[in-house]
Design a protein around this motif. Structure first.
Motif, PDB file in Angstrom:
ATOM      1  N   UNK A 196       0.818  -1.215   0.000  1.00  0.00           N
ATOM      2  CA  UNK A 196       0.000   0.000   0.000  1.00  0.00           C
ATOM      3  C   UNK A 196       0.857   1.273   0.000  1.00  0.00           C
ATOM      4  N   UNK A 197       2.174   1.106   0.203  1.00  0.00           N
ATOM      5  CA  UNK A 197       3.091   2.249   0.285  1.00  0.00           C
ATOM      6  C   UNK A 197       4.361   1.995  -0.507  1.00  0.00           C
ATOM      7  N   UNK A 198       4.255   1.765  -1.819  1.00  0.00           N
ATOM      8  CA  UNK A 198       5.426   1.362  -2.604  1.00  0.00           C
ATOM      9  C   UNK A 198       6.564   2.387  -2.620  1.00  0.00           C
ATOM     10  N   UNK A 249       9.076   1.537   0.113  1.00  0.00           N
ATOM     11  CA  UNK A 249       9.453   0.120   0.130  1.00  0.00           C
ATOM     12  C   UNK A 249      10.890  -0.129   0.589  1.00  0.00           C
ATOM     13  N   UNK A 250      11.804   0.761   0.260  1.00  0.00           N
ATOM     14  CA  UNK A 250      13.221   0.565   0.573  1.00  0.00           C
ATOM     15  C   UNK A 250      13.600   0.962   1.996  1.00  0.00           C
ATOM     16  N   UNK A 251      12.695   1.589   2.724  1.00  0.00           N
ATOM     17  CA  UNK A 251      12.988   2.022   4.095  1.00  0.00           C
ATOM     18  C   UNK A 251      12.822   0.842   5.050  1.00  0.00           C
ATOM     19  N   UNK A 252      13.814   0.676   5.913  1.00  0.00           N
ATOM     20  CA  UNK A 252      13.742  -0.379   6.929  1.00  0.00           C
ATOM     21  C   UNK A 252      13.362   0.226   8.278  1.00  0.00           C
ATOM     22  N   UNK A 288      -0.175   4.935   4.089  1.00  0.00           N
ATOM     23  CA  UNK A 288      -1.538   4.451   3.889  1.00  0.00           C
ATOM     24  C   UNK A 288      -1.674   3.115   4.599  1.00  0.00           C
ATOM     25  N   UNK A 289      -2.753   2.959   5.335  1.00  0.00           N
ATOM     26  CA  UNK A 289      -3.018   1.707   6.047  1.00  0.00           C
ATOM     27  C   UNK A 289      -4.172   1.003   5.341  1.00  0.00           C
TER      28      UNK A 289
END
Length: 71
Positions: free
Chosen positions: A32-34, A37-40, A49-50
């Protein structure tokens, strides 16, 4: 769709647990939050977005009392 504002140190699994009730929804949260995506480990103040949590499925081969069927 609901939103969540990150707190410094948030991680995908913790956000899924906090907002959707289980860390197993982490993949749906990432999908839902592409753009994130790269954040850890998140910084503060990102708006995510939930998605709605998928409905739980109960295997049909369980006995009625384990399926919640009281009839």
């Amino acid at each position: 769709m609901r939103t969540y504002v990150t707190v410094q140190g948030d991680m995908w699994d913790g956000i899924a647990k906090k907002t959707l009730g289980s860390e197993y929804y982490m993949t749906a949260l990432i999908d839902a939050n592409p753009r994130y995506r790269e954040i850890v480990i998140f910084p503060a103040n990102l708006q995510l977005n939930i998605p709605d949590a998928p409905a739980a499925t109960v295997p049909s081969d369980l006995p009625p009392w384990k399926r919640g069927d009281t009839t």
